[in-house]
Design a protein around this motif. Structure first.
Motif, short mmCIF file in Angstrom:
data_model
loop_
_atom_site.label_atom_id
_atom_site.label_comp_id
_atom_site.label_asym_id
_atom_site.label_seq_id
_atom_site.Cartn_x
_atom_site.Cartn_y
_atom_site.Cartn_z
N GLY A 1 0.84 -1.21 0.00
CA GLY A 1 0.00 0.00 0.00
C GLY A 1 0.86 1.25 0.00
N ILE A 2 1.83 1.27 0.92
CA ILE A 2 2.76 2.41 0.96
C ILE A 2 3.54 2.48 -0.34
CG2 ILE A 2 4.86 3.27 2.06
CD1 ILE A 2 3.76 2.10 4.71
N ALA B 1 10.60 -0.14 5.87
CA ALA B 1 11.64 -0.63 4.97
C ALA B 1 11.03 -1.31 3.74
CB ALA B 1 12.55 -1.61 5.71
N LEU B 2 10.05 -2.19 3.99
CA LEU B 2 9.44 -2.90 2.86
C LEU B 2 8.68 -1.93 1.96
CD1 LEU B 2 8.15 -6.08 4.74
CD2 LEU B 2 10.01 -6.00 3.04
N GLY B 3 8.02 -0.94 2.56
CA GLY B 3 7.27 0.05 1.77
C GLY B 3 8.19 0.90 0.91
N LEU B 4 9.29 1.37 1.52
CA LEU B 4 10.25 2.18 0.75
C LEU B 4 10.84 1.35 -0.38
CD1 LEU B 4 12.19 4.05 3.61
CD2 LEU B 4 10.50 5.01 2.04
N ASN B 5 11.15 0.09 -0.05
CA ASN B 5 11.75 -0.79 -1.06
C ASN B 5 10.79 -1.07 -2.21
OD1 ASN B 5 12.14 -3.85 -1.99
ND2 ASN B 5 14.14 -2.97 -1.51
N SER B 6 9.56 -1.45 -1.88
CA SER B 6 8.64 -1.77 -2.97
C SER B 6 8.27 -0.49 -3.73
CB SER B 6 7.39 -2.47 -2.43
OG SER B 6 6.56 -1.57 -1.76
N GLY B 7 8.32 0.66 -3.04
CA GLY B 7 8.06 1.93 -3.73
C GLY B 7 8.97 2.11 -4.92
N ALA B 8 10.23 1.71 -4.76
CA ALA B 8 11.20 1.87 -5.85
C ALA B 8 10.86 0.96 -7.03
CB ALA B 8 12.61 1.57 -5.34
#
Ligand code: ADP
Ligand code: MG
Lengths: 252, 216
Positions: B30-31, B93-100
């Motif tokens: 979601g993030i 961490a997972l949100g920032l990572n998947s955001g990329a």
């Protein structure tokens, strides 16, 4: 010419293009285009491919920015007009229709009036009905673009542009992507529109339309207006060599 | 036999962990979706001041290991005064990572929409944002649904790394069971089996949604 005549001529003028220059990088595409368009006039623009016809139209609603010269809409430099406001006043119809495929016909029509002109949904729907009736597609109001023929798509695109009540309509080869048997229905809609008093600039290779509907034909080649005049004159007695050659090629 | 019995006995406990994994992944995606949509659009901006930072973000997060990113956020940030509990740290961490990764998917999705769509929208007087919101993104998301599904599946698996900072998701739950039963083979195998079923179900759901959308 006496003063009064000059004034009335000036007030008739809705669009004025002065010494327009446009470059793409090092490629100079428009090299000083001059054109004056009167209210309710239908101008057909012809000329060889790559001559700058599309670019000229796209400068008028500022889909392209230009480097030199001026364009006036109803006496006001279009650079002084908010770009989104300008585009509601100058409608555009594209060769590829560009209907929004994820929306049905009605949604295609009412989106911009609601979002841009703050029209109420009821009002927009009512207007859509009127315009779809006008282009003969009221029965397709809930159809999706993929269910329409090319000619029907283009008529919807015209209705969509008309939803904004534009003062000027630009058509960039509106029938070039159509099967030959579908060209007529689109040209008929455009002729009706011209007769109803819309100011129109039409880039097209349909010389029949030019002969019947145009008040003036403008021949653009190499980024300048080579020649312009009433259809009879341009089609029957072109003065410039380039115009003659172009017409010979296109009419054979 | 004993091993199999322990797995069955603790299966409910593992399922609770699986549910946590699913929640953790969903929050993170979601993030990632929100972040990725803006960064993906930013990557296409003609303004360098927007374009460059977005590109840098994507390159950095895709070019460094997720385990290191999690460690920076959970173990590293407290040294500069930002203390996050394990769960928020993992989601961050997972949100920032998947955001990329999602930014790249969104960028490709936007680029897959013919330019004429944007021009038609703008020629009607819609602003850049309105054109994106009503015309480009809805079509782009329809096209990138399979890729987003893949990202969800990847993140479901990668979320197991959150176990290293003590988030009680599936992997961590399994390790906890092992610490009591010493049945490493059957329990790890059970964990793998549950991950496998989860990703299988997700990919089926995505495929179903895809078919539904392509009809409409
Ligand atoms: N976005 C663009 N970038 C670079 N060159 C372009 C672009 N659009 C048009 N041109 C070039 O400008 C010239 C005029 O194009 P155009 O206005 O489309 O001509 P026409 O419509 O008369 O065929 C062509 O040489 C074309 O290749
Ligand atoms: Mg053209």
């Amino acid at each position: 010419m006496n003063q009064q005549a000059t004034n009335s001529a000036a007030s008739q003028e809705i669009l004025r293009i002065e010494n327009l220059h446009k470059r793409f990088g090092n490629l100079e595409v428009l090299k000083g285009v001059n054109l004056s368009v009167r209210r309710a006039e239908t101008i057909v623009i012809i000329g060889p491919s790559g001559g700058g016809k599309s670019t000229l139209l796209r400068c008028i609603n500022r889909l392209e920015e230009y480097q030199g010269g001026k364009i006036f809409l109803d006496g006001v430099d279009i650079q002084q007009i908010d770009v989104n406001k300008l585009r509601t006043r100058v409608g555009m119809v594209f060769q590829q229709f560009n209907l929004f495929p994820h929306m049905n016909v009605l949604q295609n029509l009412i989106l911009a009036p609601i979002k841009v002109k703050n029209m109420s949904k009821e009002q927009a729907i009512e207007k859509a009905h009127l315009l779809l009736q006008r282009v003969g597609l009221l029965d397709k109001i809930y159809a999706f673009p993929e269910q329409l023929s090319g000619g029907q798509k283009q008529r919807v695109a015209i209705a969509r542009a008309l939803m904004m009540d534009p003062e000027v309509m630009l058509f960039d080869e509106p029938t070039s992507a159509l099967d030959p048997e579908l060209v007529g229905e689109v040209l008929d809609v455009m002729k009706n529109l011209a007769e109803s008093g819309m100011t129109m600039l039409v880039v097209t290779h349909e010389m029949g339309f030019a002969r019947d509907a145009a008040d003036r034909i403008v021949f653009i080649s190499n980024g300048v207006v080579e020649e312009e005049g009433p259809p009879e004159q341009i089609l029957k007695q072109p003065q410039k060599q380039r115009t003659k050659e172009f017409l010979r090629r296109i009419l054979e | 036999m004993e091993a199999f019995y322990e797995l069955l006995k603790n299966f409910n406990f593992l399922l609770i962990g699986a549910w946590e994994t699913l929640k953790l992944t969903s929050f993170s995606v979601g993030i990632g979706l929100i972040l990725g949509t803006f960064i993906g659009m930013g990557r296409l901006s003609r303004y360098r001041i927007i374009n460059y930072p977005c590109t840098a973000y994507v390159e950095f997060l895709r070019g460094t290991p997720l385990l290191v990113q999690i460690s920076i956020i959970y173990f590293g940030l407290p040294q500069v005064g930002i203390q996050l509990a394990p769960y928020p740290a993992a989601v961050t961490a997972l949100g920032l990572n998947s955001g990329a990764y999602i930014a790249e998917i969104v960028r490709a999705g936007i680029q897959s929409i013919p330019r004429g769509q944007y021009e038609a929208a703008r020629s009607l007087g819609l602003t850049h944002w309105q054109s994106m919101r009503y015309i480009i993104l809805p079509q782009a998301f329809r096209n990138i649904l399979p890729a987003l599904g893949n990202e969800f599946i990847t993140l479901t698996k990668d979320s197991s790394l959150a176990s290293v900072i003590g988030v009680s998701e599936l992997m961590r739950s399994g390790q906890f069971v092992i610490s009591r039963t010493f049945q490493t083979f059957s329990i790890y195998f059970g964990i793998a089996f549950i991950y496998f079923i989860m990703t299988l179900v997700i990919s089926r759901i995505v495929r179903y949604a895809e078919r539904r959308l392509s009809v409409g």
